[in-house]
Write an enzyme that holds these catalytic residues in place. Structure first.
Site, mmCIF file in Angstrom:
data_model
loop_
_atom_site.group_PDB
_atom_site.id
_atom_site.type_symbol
_atom_site.label_atom_id
_atom_site.label_comp_id
_atom_site.label_asym_id
_atom_site.label_seq_id
_atom_site.Cartn_x
_atom_site.Cartn_y
_atom_site.Cartn_z
ATOM 1 N N VAL A 1 0.808 -1.216 0.000
ATOM 2 C CA VAL A 1 0.000 0.000 0.000
ATOM 3 C C VAL A 1 0.845 1.272 0.000
ATOM 4 O O VAL A 1 0.302 2.368 -0.158
ATOM 5 C CB VAL A 1 -0.984 0.030 1.190
ATOM 6 C CG1 VAL A 1 -1.987 -1.113 1.090
ATOM 7 C CG2 VAL A 1 -0.243 0.010 2.524
ATOM 8 N N TYR B 1 2.882 4.855 14.943
ATOM 9 C CA TYR B 1 1.715 4.014 14.691
ATOM 10 C C TYR B 1 0.461 4.650 15.285
ATOM 11 O O TYR B 1 -0.593 4.705 14.638
ATOM 12 C CB TYR B 1 1.970 2.637 15.296
ATOM 13 C CG TYR B 1 0.786 1.707 15.354
ATOM 14 C CD1 TYR B 1 0.399 0.985 14.237
ATOM 15 C CD2 TYR B 1 0.085 1.522 16.545
ATOM 16 C CE1 TYR B 1 -0.684 0.096 14.294
ATOM 17 C CE2 TYR B 1 -0.992 0.649 16.619
ATOM 18 C CZ TYR B 1 -1.365 -0.053 15.499
ATOM 19 O OH TYR B 1 -2.428 -0.929 15.557
ATOM 20 N N LYS C 1 -2.901 5.931 13.333
ATOM 21 C CA LYS C 1 -4.243 5.423 13.625
ATOM 22 C C LYS C 1 -5.186 6.557 14.002
ATOM 23 O O LYS C 1 -6.375 6.544 13.638
ATOM 24 C CB LYS C 1 -4.179 4.380 14.738
ATOM 25 C CG LYS C 1 -3.502 3.075 14.335
ATOM 26 C CD LYS C 1 -4.275 2.329 13.263
ATOM 27 C CE LYS C 1 -3.742 0.920 13.034
ATOM 28 N NZ LYS C 1 -4.487 0.183 12.000
ATOM 29 N N THR D 1 -3.319 -11.799 17.562
ATOM 30 C CA THR D 1 -2.853 -12.023 16.191
ATOM 31 C C THR D 1 -1.404 -12.490 16.230
ATOM 32 O O THR D 1 -0.808 -12.653 17.306
ATOM 33 C CB THR D 1 -2.956 -10.732 15.361
ATOM 34 O OG1 THR D 1 -2.043 -9.764 15.898
ATOM 35 C CG2 THR D 1 -4.371 -10.172 15.380
#
Length: 267
Positions: free
Chosen positions: A67, A159, A163, A194
């Site tokens: 991306v 990060y 977000k 995850t």
């Protein structure tokens, strides 16, 4: 019970779909009738995930997509439209998360740029490429995956900033895209089990105690929220942030525990 018809006739593109939340979302949308393109910067992992879903009789394809590369994003969107004949849903799930330097003043420019490029600007690239097709579908939906890091301090400066930026982009794009028939919403997960947490069972056990619902999230929890926002069940929802965090940001469990501990302590 899962509605297996909500996405019949619809096509979806999911970024960061090789594993974790992205893979669970691909499975959920496909189970509900969507044709899904799984994209990921790791094409082999995406292909394995897609193969496992196809073995279950689901209609999915896989394609490499970084991306941070505009050409790759535009090619992936074009491939989805060419393959499925439409594009109805975009799920922005790809991200990058660099560890913080011990001191903020030692943070390098490259890690800051990498996290914002993949997490925020990557979503922007995907929205820009997909929007004309989503508008043409007559019921387009964009769902981005944010984080509680964008709401409170849980570390990871770049990060978290990225977000938080997704929340703003969700609101501004909702205003622009609404008249074109496209809804734009954000899911904000808490801690989710995850691959990022593999080998960190002790940390997960410690974190679990901070959640009022008594557990950390599973990818399927977030996939269910994404599916709702992408579906006709949320036909009058846009520009919204749906927090899916087991109560973490609503309740200060650490404060309560500290008060209880102090009250129980011998005097």
């Amino acid at each position: 019970m899962t509605d297996t018809t909500r996405f019949t006739g619809h096509a979806a593109l999911i970024t960061g779909a090789a594993r974790g939340i992205g893979a669970a979302t691909a499975a959920r949308l496909a189970e509900e009738g969507a044709r899904v393109l799984l994209t990921d910067a790791d094409p082999d992992a995406a292909a394995r995930t897609a193969g496992a879903l196809r073995a279950r009789g689901l209609t999915v394809r896989a394609r490499a997509c970084d991306v941070t590369d505009r050409a790759a994003v535009e090619a992936a969107v074009a491939y989805a439209v060419e393959t499925f004949g439409t594009l109805d849903v975009l799920v922005n799930n790809a991200y990058a998360c660099s560890p913080d330097a011990p001191r903020f003043e030692d943070e390098p420019d490259d890690s800051w740029a990498r996290d914002l490029d993949a997490t925020l600007t990557g979503a922007y690239r995907c929205c820009r490429a997909a929007l004309p097709h989503l508008a043409a579908s007559g019921h387009g939906a964009i769902v981005s995956v944010g984080s509680v890091n964008g709401v409170q301090d849980f570390g990871n400066h770049a990060y978290s900033a990225a977000k938080a930026g997704l929340a703003s982009l969700t609101r501004t794009l909702a205003g622009h895209a609404g008249p074109r028939g496209v809804r734009v919403n954000l899911v904000v997960p808490g801690t989710v089990r995850t691959t990022a947490w593999e080998g960190r069972d002790a940390e997960l056990a410690a974190v679990r105690r901070l959640y009022p619902l008594g557990r950390v999230g599973e990818p399927a929890d977030i996939a269910a929220a994404v599916a709702f926002l992408a579906s006709r069940d949320a036909a009058w929802v846009t520009g919204a942030t749906l927090v899916v965090d087991g109560g973490l940001t609503a309740v200060h469990a650490g404060f309560r525990q500290a008060v209880r501990a102090a009250g129980d302590a011998p005097r």
